[in-house]
Design a protein around this motif. Structure first.
Motif, mmCIF file in Angstrom:
data_model
loop_
_atom_site.group_PDB
_atom_site.id
_atom_site.type_symbol
_atom_site.label_atom_id
_atom_site.label_comp_id
_atom_site.label_asym_id
_atom_site.label_seq_id
_atom_site.Cartn_x
_atom_site.Cartn_y
_atom_site.Cartn_z
ATOM 1 N N SER A 1 1.026 9.300 -2.563
ATOM 2 C CA SER A 1 2.111 9.440 -1.611
ATOM 3 C C SER A 1 3.405 9.674 -2.386
ATOM 4 O O SER A 1 3.675 8.978 -3.363
ATOM 5 C CB SER A 1 2.210 8.169 -0.761
ATOM 6 N N THR A 2 4.198 10.639 -1.962
ATOM 7 C CA THR A 2 5.387 11.031 -2.711
ATOM 8 C C THR A 2 6.668 10.727 -1.947
ATOM 9 O O THR A 2 6.667 10.659 -0.713
ATOM 10 C CB THR A 2 5.359 12.537 -3.021
ATOM 11 N N ALA A 3 7.761 10.578 -2.678
ATOM 12 C CA ALA A 3 9.074 10.399 -2.055
ATOM 13 C C ALA A 3 10.163 10.704 -3.065
ATOM 14 O O ALA A 3 9.968 10.560 -4.282
ATOM 15 C CB ALA A 3 9.233 8.979 -1.515
ATOM 16 N N VAL B 1 3.310 7.134 -5.305
ATOM 17 C CA VAL B 1 2.492 5.937 -5.172
ATOM 18 C C VAL B 1 1.030 6.375 -5.245
ATOM 19 O O VAL B 1 0.598 7.231 -4.476
ATOM 20 C CB VAL B 1 2.766 5.220 -3.835
ATOM 21 N N LEU B 2 0.293 5.810 -6.195
ATOM 22 C CA LEU B 2 -1.099 6.181 -6.390
ATOM 23 C C LEU B 2 -2.021 5.063 -5.923
ATOM 24 O O LEU B 2 -1.730 3.879 -6.123
ATOM 25 C CB LEU B 2 -1.377 6.474 -7.864
ATOM 26 N N PHE C 1 3.572 3.542 2.737
ATOM 27 C CA PHE C 1 4.915 3.439 3.315
ATOM 28 C C PHE C 1 5.677 2.260 2.710
ATOM 29 O O PHE C 1 6.856 2.387 2.369
ATOM 30 C CB PHE C 1 4.834 3.302 4.835
ATOM 31 N N GLU C 2 5.023 1.128 2.571
ATOM 32 C CA GLU C 2 5.704 -0.050 2.028
ATOM 33 C C GLU C 2 6.236 0.218 0.626
ATOM 34 O O GLU C 2 7.369 -0.182 0.297
ATOM 35 C CB GLU C 2 4.740 -1.233 1.996
ATOM 36 N N GLY D 1 7.719 12.612 1.092
ATOM 37 C CA GLY D 1 7.105 13.938 1.094
ATOM 38 C C GLY D 1 5.812 14.004 1.880
ATOM 39 O O GLY D 1 5.714 14.672 2.899
ATOM 40 N N GLU D 2 4.784 13.325 1.429
ATOM 41 C CA GLU D 2 3.503 13.347 2.106
ATOM 42 C C GLU D 2 2.623 12.231 1.574
ATOM 43 O O GLU D 2 2.902 11.659 0.523
ATOM 44 C CB GLU D 2 2.772 14.683 1.938
ATOM 45 N N SER D 3 1.587 11.937 2.333
ATOM 46 C CA SER D 3 0.545 11.024 1.877
ATOM 47 C C SER D 3 -0.792 11.742 2.001
ATOM 48 O O SER D 3 -1.061 12.373 3.027
ATOM 49 C CB SER D 3 0.515 9.739 2.718
#
Length: 200
Positions: free
Chosen positions: A72-74, A60-61, A120-121, A102-104
């Motif tokens: 933010s990664t997942a 997510v950018l 997060f959303e 993963g992380e933000s």
């Protein structure tokens, strides 16, 4: 948030053009406490390649205009390394049913604007789109309260994570290895997982 700030979910090859900026941002943000990461650009590129190669991953950018100011990664846990999966396997969680955030990382000038909530959303929405997950998790480093680099005004994010339904699970632990600022060599760091039941 400012009307110029936009949040975008990307996966796979669409991320390639952003790898240099993402690597730079990760190195910049993770220099701060509690990570104190003495970053390595080549390692960062290799790390981010995992998200390009995995069809079910997401980054997510956050943009301000054309500039990336956060990410933010997942990824589904089953695609993660053994050091990440092992605590869950040992405690009888099915890796197929766990989605790993993963992380933000976010430029300091943009904190407090609700972007962390959006991260997060969007990751939770991606997990819901994929389907099949009972748990969503992430981990964070454990630093001693008297760490010499701990800022006097440092406030852990525990309350923010609790508000989003995540709770610390001390039984779920692993270690990551990296080189701290001012250190000569890499050392293992204790990491503890936070977990929530998927509401999707």
């Amino acid at each position: 948030m400012s009307k110029d700030i936009r949040i975008q979910r990307l996966s796979g090859a669409a991320l390639i053009q952003y790898i240099p900026e993402l690597a730079r941002l990760r190195i910049e943000v993770f220099r701060d406490f509690p990570y104190l990461y003495d970053g390595d650009y080549e390692y960062e590129k290799k790390y981010l390649q995992t998200y390009i190669d995995c069809p079910d991953s997401v980054i997510v950018l956050a943009f301000d205009g054309d500039a990336i100011i956060g990410a933010s990664t997942a990824i589904p846990l089953k695609y993660e390394t053994d050091e990440v999966k092992k605590p869950f396997v040992d405690h009888r969680y099915d890796p197929e049913q766990v989605f790993y955030c993963g992380e933000s990382v976010l430029n300091t000038a943009y904190r407090g604007l609700g972007i962390g909530v959006k991260f997060f959303e969007q990751r939770e929405a991606h997990a819901a789109d994929l389907g099949g997950f009972r748990h969503i998790t992430f981990c964070c480093v454990e630093r001693p309260a008297d760490h010499p680099r701990r800022p006097a005004d440092y406030v852990p994010l525990d309350a923010f994570w609790n508000k989003r339904g995540y709770f610390k699970h001390p039984e779920l632990k692993t270690t990551y290895t990296w080189k701290d600022l001012d250190d000569e060599t890499e050392t293992p760091k204790p990491m503890t997982f936070w977990l929530r039941e998927d509401r999707a």
